[in-house]
Design an enzyme around this catalytic site. Structure first.
Site, PDB file in Angstrom:
ATOM      1  N   ALA A 429       0.878  -0.920  -0.256  1.00 40.29           N
ATOM      2  CA  ALA A 429       0.177   0.250  -0.131  1.00 40.29           C
ATOM      3  C   ALA A 429       1.339   1.058   0.318  1.00 40.29           C
ATOM      4  O   ALA A 429       2.139   1.311   0.044  1.00 40.29           O
ATOM      5  CB  ALA A 429      -0.906   0.096   1.413  1.00 40.29           C
ATOM      6  N   GLU A 465      -1.012   2.782   7.134  1.00 46.17           N
ATOM      7  CA  GLU A 465      -1.619   3.670   5.874  1.00 46.17           C
ATOM      8  C   GLU A 465      -1.919   5.458   6.410  1.00 46.17           C
ATOM      9  O   GLU A 465      -1.678   6.330   5.885  1.00 46.17           O
ATOM     10  CB  GLU A 465      -1.678   3.125   4.888  1.00 46.17           C
ATOM     11  CG  GLU A 465      -1.185   2.127   3.860  1.00 46.17           C
ATOM     12  CD  GLU A 465       0.557   2.309   3.120  1.00 46.17           C
ATOM     13  OE1 GLU A 465       0.704   3.416   4.027  1.00 46.17           O
ATOM     14  OE2 GLU A 465       0.501   0.714   3.559  1.00 46.17           O
TER      15      GLU A 465
END
Ligand code: BES
Ligand code: ZN
Length: 980
Positions: A429, A465
């Site tokens: 990610a 994230e």
């Protein structure tokens, strides 16, 4: 949005904040340093203090006072923690030593602080060791010698290029970008124009910025008034990805100018920059998708820009697109206007000040679900056929976003946050501000096919994230050598948030495994300090200001000093404990797999400040944990009374290995008699330590096997996982070394220890998450090695599944075991491949791919690797996992290495030399070698390649691992013959 007061946050000196709340643009104090950048090209990875971009207001008050730094950095991470534990703030006495040097009775505060320091330290150290070391430099890790070119750099047109360094000059800084892009998903090209408003710090005639692979057709410069747009000459210097726009007249200090550049390029066919992805829609029609991956240095291949993290600016992005597609970028959409027939233009709101590597856009046909929280709209996007798998991600993101906002006491500053599942992404990610991109398997959750493990990893990736939206995006490391500030803290917050919000996921067990893994790498000579490029103690201090919230405390623990020892020194300590009555002698030395004579003296001089923790038989609950700061080579701890046993490194909260000498026997007996006297993490820690010591030759393998003899009574996931891991390492090496008989004797031993446990597993998804994970692991192991009738049950289930044409649903936790057994037959393999191609669940597909890669049929293995490299049937993003699986098996390990050798150029073109993927490929494809012939083979292969390849850090690690494997065999083979 609620702005925060401008004096609320100051940052560690090596982090820069987003200055969106300032009235004035960031003051860049580069003018004070005429020699901004190092001259030597090989120093570019590291930028000395002189080049620091300074935080707001620095012009007025230099932050040379440590205390200021402590307070500032603490605000973001520490203070919010401290606010919640006010008892920590007052009267904190961390290590209270009694007169005899041992610690007085444990205080909760002591342990909390120790734990916090250690966990953060371990998180940081670990992340650094697990992160690619060369990813963040353009050239990878090699040293280049372009002296001549650097003195006289020639532009593509033969003229002198006016800048010789890799880092950009400091005399011009960007303030704002107006970016217009028109990608064409039919021609797979794009055109663009960018207007960059720059401010002049030093009078100059040139504006040097980055551009890579862009065909620039026009350059103009407009002065502040904006009336006179003048054509400007531009020079290109591809070696450094730089262009220089030559001003027709001197650019004056303090003035703003606008550089306007028109250009075109192709959508990339790698995973970097503005790249294209082909995928099949619900009608199996081929479609194109365009997305970006800019970190660390690929923004320059999508638009000319000042592509260094410290050059923050605002961005206004406009994208022209086919009216049937949709676009997204960091900011919410402001307007859509028609351009020509079938083409419309989306305009996004002006962004906050941000680094170029965080800019992102996506052009595709996507669908989403959304929810509003705290004035921000959170949405999860996926291709239409995956929309039914995004709900878990949305719920999880909303919870985590709320947690972080409360924890940091800083609102998420954008009005929207999009999480997008990208059908082909190299990393797991990427934290682009407001537009986080994920691999589909890292975001999508399907209740039928996603296992307990999958749920954990989706949650972890989102937690990581989202943490970056503060650590990394709002405050950003100034230069890539401080990457650990981004990644270390995001990792720390990832685990912290998971334990707070999703305690049922037991992420602490994963953290434990992460430490074990980091230690394996860190024990090699080729390891490096957390911040290898940092030299002066001053710079080290700067880094650790982020942890300085502990320093408000009035305890005796000198955190700065302590942290220094962990950051400037590579590796970690081995602590040897000798107990005589009440007296415990402890001594430390460097833990190393291979002691090289030339390093003997330097290795001996290593000294860490180790906050030791221990429990004893007289009180072994968590609240009884004792602590002792070992800041000398050796020390004596006197216990208040004699004890039956002592266990150090409680719950493995410290980053060191303990050797108990004679006392191993006591611990072995304890595990046999009452293993629950120690926590599951402590048991896992003992297993890990004794096997490591046996590898080192410091303890006998016999003792290690004796220690795990208690395992048939074990039911906790952490120690079972660790034992299976250690035993599998040995099994794999024996098998590849041609010691089949010995390997099968080892498998019998494993069966004796774990057979009952395997038999007890149900073929369902029932139970608590930790049990479900254990079941997945045990059954996959049993089916892979064909023990305990695993394959019989699994094959029956597989056949039922085949007979239903894949329509009945298999329990997700045992799916991998079932597929692995099924893929052993040729028909089963073919059927699985067919189902793989039509499956709409990434969770299911990844289990299928692992099963397909575990076949013994070498032709099928070659086919899989080749097809994954081509990317049509099997996505190239899967290749490193396929290589990892193939290289573990006996029929596959040589094939995998051959494949890597044969396709080296293609692999490094697709994944970039030095990338995390390339590091993994090197590591996996060589990990099973344990002979001198293989050692030579690997060495000479990389030597025959470019200097860049042979100098890769991961190549050195691979070579050392093979040497270690050889040494392990020499040390332990005879003993194994006796033991098994
Ligand atoms: N910023 C990284 C992604 C990245 C890594 C970009 C290397 C460029 C080079 C991101 O935050 C990250 O760390 N992703 C991890 C997943 C995470 C849960 C640890 C990944 O991609 O593996
Ligand atoms: Zn990260």
């Amino acid at each position: 949005m609620q702005p925060f007061p401008s004096d609320q946050i100051q940052l560690p000196r090596n982090m820069i904040e987003n200055s969106m709340f300032e009235e004035e643009p960031d003051v860049v104090d580069l003018a004070k340093e005429p020699c901004l950048h190092p001259l030597e090209p090989d120093e570019v990875e590291y930028e000395p203090r002189s080049s620091r971009l300074l935080v707001r207001g620095l012009g007025e008050h230099e932050m040379d006072d440590d205390e200021e730094d402590y307070e500032s950095s603490a605000k973001l991470l520490g203070m919010s923690f401290m606010n919640r534990s006010s008892s920590l703030r007052n009267n904190m006495s961390v290590y209270r030593q009694s007169s005899n040097g041992s610690c007085s009775l444990p205080s909760t505060r002591t342990m909390v602080v120790c734990t916090v320091i250690l966990v953060i330290a371990v998180a940081l150290i670990m992340v650094i060791y697990l992160l690619p070391k060369c990813t963040f430099t353009k050239e990878g890790c090699h040293k280049r010698n372009h002296t001549i070119e650097l003195i006289y750099p020639l532009a593509t047109n033969g003229k002198l290029f006016p800048w010789a360094k890799i880092r950009l000059p400091s005399d011009v800084v960007p303030l704002h970008y107006d970016l217009v892009l028109q990608p064409n998903l039919t021609t797979l090209k794009f055109s663009g124009s960018v207007k960059i408003v720059v401010n002049i710090i030093h009078v100059t005639w040139k504006i040097v910025l980055h551009s890579s692979g862009l065909n620039i057709t026009k350059a103009t410069i407009t002065s502040a008034g904006g009336h006179q747009e003048k054509l400007a000459e531009f020079l290109e210097y591809p070696l450094h990805d730089q262009i220089a726009v030559m001003a027709p007249e001197a650019l004056l200090v303090g003035q703003n100018y606008t550089v306007n550049l028109a250009y075109s390029s192709k959508l990339s066919d790698t995973y970097y920059g503005f790249y294209k992805i082909s995928y099949k829609d619900e009608n199996l029609k081929q479609r194109w998708f365009a997305a970006t991956q800019f970190e660390p240095v690929a923004a320059r291949s999508a638009f000319p820009c000042f592509d260094e993290p410290a050059f923050k600016a605002t961005f206004l992005i406009k994208i022209k697109r086919d009216e049937k597609l949709s676009t997204m970028s960091n900011m919410p959409k402001k307007a859509t206007t028609p351009v020509t027939n079938g083409i419309v233009q989306d305009e996004f709101f002006v962004s906050l000040k941000m680094s170029t590597y965080l800019v992102a856009f996506v052009v595709a046909d996507l669908k989403n679900i959304s929810r509003e929280t705290n004035e921000s709209l959170v949405s999860v996007y996926a291709i239409p056929q995956h929309l039914n798998q995004v709900e878990y991600a949305l719920n999880t993101s909303v919870k985590l976003l709320e947690f972080y906002q409360n924890y940091f006491l800083i609102n998420y500053p954008l009005e929207k946050l999009d999480l997008v599942a990208i059908p082909d992404l190299q990393s797991g990610a990427m934290e682009n501000w407001g537009l986080i991109t994920f691999r589909e398997s890292a975001l999508l959750f399907d209740s039928h096919t996603s296992s307990a493990r999958d749920k954990k990893s989706v949650t972890a990736v989102i937690a990581h994230e989202l943490a970056h939206q503060w650590f990394g995006n709002l405050v950003t490391m100034e230069w890539w050598n401080d990457l650990w500030l981004n990644e270390g803290f995001a990792t720390f917050m990832e685990y912290f948030a998971m334990e707070e919000i999703f305690p049922e996921l037991h992420s602490d067990e994963d953290f434990l495994n992460l430490i074990f893994k980091a230690m394996m790498k860190d024990s090699l000579n080729s390891s490096h300090p957390v911040s290898s490029a940092v030299q002066s103690s001053e710079q080290i201090e700067e880094m650790f200001d982020a942890l300085s919230y502990i320093k408000i405390t009035n305890g005796t623990l000198d955190v700065k000093k302590l942290m220094k020892t962990w950051i400037v020194q590579k590796g970690f300590p081995l602590v040897t404990v000798v107990r005589k009555g009440k007296i415990i002698s402890v001594k430390q030395e460097k833990y190393l797999y291979l002691v090289e004579p030339e390093n003997w003296t330097s290795d001996a001089s290593y000294l860490w400040h180790i906050p030791l923790t221990y429990i004893t038989s007289s009180c072994n609950f968590t609240h009884c944990t004792n602590a002792y700061l070992l800041d000398q080579k050796s020390a004596i701890i006197e216990l208040p009374e004699e004890v039956e046993w002592i266990k150090f490194n409680v719950d493995m909260n410290g980053y060191y290995i303990v050797h108990y000498g004679e006392d191993w026997k006591t611990l072995i007996d304890l595990l046999k008699k009452k293993h629950t006297a120690l926590s599951p993490k402590d048991r896992a820690n003992l297993i890990n330590n004794i096997f490591n010591l046996a590898g080192l030759g410091k303890e006998s393998l016999e003792k290690a096997f004796e220690l795990i003899d208690y395992l048939n009574k074990e039911s906790s996931t952490a120690p079972l996982t660790q034992a299976l891991f250690q035993l599998s390492l040995i099994y794999n090496l024996l098998e590849k070394k041609g010691e089949q008989q010995l390997a099968s004797r080892l498998m019998h031993r494993i069966e004796r220890l774990l057979g009952d446990k395997i038999d007890q597993q149900s073929w369902t998804d029932d139970g608590a998450l930790s049990q479900r994970e254990l079941r997945s692991m045990l059954l996959a192991f049993a089916c892979t090695h064909d023990i305990r009738n695993c394959r019989t049950t699994a094959t029956e289930m597989f056949e039922k599944w085949v007979n239903s044409n894949g329509t009945i649903s298999l329990p997700s936790d045992v799916m991998k075991a079932v597929f692995t057994a099924g893929a052993k037959s040729s028909d089963g393999w073919d059927f699985l491949l067919k189902m793989y191609s039509s499956s709409v669940s990434e969770a299911e597909k990844s289990k299928m791919i692992e099963a397909l890669a575990s076949t013994d049929d070498v032709r099928k293995l070659i086919w899989l690797m080749q097809n994954s490299l081509e990317g049509e049937v099997i996505r190239t993003q899967e290749l490193s996992h396929i290589i990892a699986t193939v290289s573990q098996s006996l029929p596959g390990y040589l094939l995998a290495w051959d494949f890597v050798k044969e396709n080296w150029e293609k692999l490094t073109q697709k994944f970039h030399l030095g990338s995390y993927t390339i590091q993994n490929i090197i590591s996996w494809s060589t990990s099973q070698f344990a002979t001198k012939a293989h050692l030579m083979e690997v060495k000479s292969f990389f030597e025959s390649k470019s200097e860049q390849s042979s100098q890769l850090h991961s190549v050195k690690e691979a070579i050392e691992t093979i040497q270690f494997n050889i040494q392990w065999m020499e040390r332990n083979l005879a003993m194994l013959q006796e033991l098994l």
